[in-house]
Scaffold this motif. Structure first.
Motif, PDB file in Angstrom:
ATOM      1  N   TRP A   6       3.562  23.724  76.750  1.00  0.00           N
ATOM      2  CA  TRP A   6       3.748  22.949  77.964  1.00  0.00           C
ATOM      3  C   TRP A   6       3.814  21.492  77.572  1.00  0.00           C
ATOM      4  O   TRP A   6       2.988  20.991  76.818  1.00  0.00           O
ATOM      5  CB  TRP A   6       2.607  23.215  78.941  1.00  0.00           C
ATOM      6  N   SER A  63      -0.423  24.019  73.822  1.00  0.00           N
ATOM      7  CA  SER A  63       0.278  25.206  73.335  1.00  0.00           C
ATOM      8  C   SER A  63      -0.759  26.309  73.149  1.00  0.00           C
ATOM      9  O   SER A  63      -1.947  26.037  72.972  1.00  0.00           O
ATOM     10  CB  SER A  63       1.036  24.926  72.032  1.00  0.00           C
ATOM     11  N   LEU A 104      -5.595  21.551  85.501  1.00  0.00           N
ATOM     12  CA  LEU A 104      -5.969  22.677  84.657  1.00  0.00           C
ATOM     13  C   LEU A 104      -7.155  22.237  83.818  1.00  0.00           C
ATOM     14  O   LEU A 104      -7.106  21.185  83.173  1.00  0.00           O
ATOM     15  CB  LEU A 104      -4.814  23.081  83.752  1.00  0.00           C
ATOM     16  N   THR A 117      -0.208  18.254  86.439  1.00  0.00           N
ATOM     17  CA  THR A 117       1.161  18.763  86.509  1.00  0.00           C
ATOM     18  C   THR A 117       2.081  17.906  85.645  1.00  0.00           C
ATOM     19  O   THR A 117       2.976  18.417  84.970  1.00  0.00           O
ATOM     20  CB  THR A 117       1.647  18.763  87.975  1.00  0.00           C
ATOM     21  N   LEU A 120       1.712  18.845  81.980  1.00  0.00           N
ATOM     22  CA  LEU A 120       2.169  20.194  81.628  1.00  0.00           C
ATOM     23  C   LEU A 120       3.647  20.438  81.907  1.00  0.00           C
ATOM     24  O   LEU A 120       4.241  21.341  81.328  1.00  0.00           O
ATOM     25  CB  LEU A 120       1.344  21.231  82.397  1.00  0.00           C
ATOM     26  N   ALA A 122       4.573  21.739  84.489  1.00  0.00           N
ATOM     27  CA  ALA A 122       4.502  22.979  85.264  1.00  0.00           C
ATOM     28  C   ALA A 122       3.266  22.899  86.154  1.00  0.00           C
ATOM     29  O   ALA A 122       2.397  22.036  85.957  1.00  0.00           O
ATOM     30  CB  ALA A 122       4.398  24.189  84.340  1.00  0.00           C
ATOM     31  N   GLU A 126       0.166  28.153  87.409  1.00  0.00           N
ATOM     32  CA  GLU A 126       1.030  29.002  86.574  1.00  0.00           C
ATOM     33  C   GLU A 126       0.550  29.006  85.125  1.00  0.00           C
ATOM     34  O   GLU A 126       0.549  30.052  84.464  1.00  0.00           O
ATOM     35  CB  GLU A 126       2.474  28.494  86.620  1.00  0.00           C
ATOM     36  N   VAL A 127       0.158  27.846  84.634  1.00  0.00           N
ATOM     37  CA  VAL A 127      -0.311  27.739  83.246  1.00  0.00           C
ATOM     38  C   VAL A 127      -1.619  28.500  83.078  1.00  0.00           C
ATOM     39  O   VAL A 127      -1.813  29.219  82.087  1.00  0.00           O
ATOM     40  CB  VAL A 127      -0.459  26.262  82.829  1.00  0.00           C
ATOM     41  N   LEU A 131      -2.276  31.483  80.457  1.00  0.00           N
ATOM     42  CA  LEU A 131      -3.350  31.395  79.453  1.00  0.00           C
ATOM     43  C   LEU A 131      -4.332  32.551  79.584  1.00  0.00           C
ATOM     44  O   LEU A 131      -4.732  33.146  78.578  1.00  0.00           O
ATOM     45  CB  LEU A 131      -4.085  30.063  79.576  1.00  0.00           C
TER      46      LEU A 131
END
Length: 140
Positions: A6, A63, A104, A117, A120, A122, A126-127, A131
């Motif tokens: 991301w 990552s 996150l 956001t 990332l 994203a 979603e992340v 994960l």
């Protein structure tokens, strides 16, 4: 399996650099005799440029693979956290002044890593799902 990554959206450092240029132009146009204005303009320009430089130097903020996650700490240093080191992955939601935001959070016990956001590229939800799915499938 290749690692999931991301990264910062490319438009963000460009926008920050354009902001730095705009500050320089505003200071140049609005009078060069005021030393306070010159100093404040210089500080704002330097801050925006450094902020954009971080996005260009370390665009991948997070990552993950089956061994764990790698996060960017500081300006560009990377830290690998093995899945057993990670206590939890969750999304922290807040609302202030009518604006909603979510971050996150990767809690590794002695350290807490937070990503927006913007960091990332994203949505944090979603992340977090990706994960947690990767963590569930990681070898023990």
């Amino acid at each position: 399996m290749s690692p999931l990554q991301w990264r910062v959206k490319p438009v963000l450092p460009i926008t920050k650099l354009l902001g730095a240029v705009a500050v320089v132009v505003l200071v140049a146009v609005s009078g060069r005799e005021d030393p306070v204005q010159l100093v404040l303009g210089g500080v704002a320009t330097a801050a925006l440029t450094a902020w954009a430089a971080r996005d260009l130097i370390a665009p991948v903020r997070l990552s993950a693979d089956t061994s764990g996650v790698t996060v960017v700490t500081g300006f560009r240093r990377r830290r690998h956290l093995a899945w057993p080191q990670i206590e939890r992955v969750r999304v922290e939601r807040s609302e202030r002044l009518g604006l909603r935001s979510s971050l996150l959070e990767i809690d590794a016990g002695e350290s807490l890593h937070m990503f927006s956001t913007s960091d990332l590229g994203a949505e944090p939800e979603e992340v977090a799902e990706a994960l947690n799915a990767l963590r569930a499938n990681a070898p023990s």
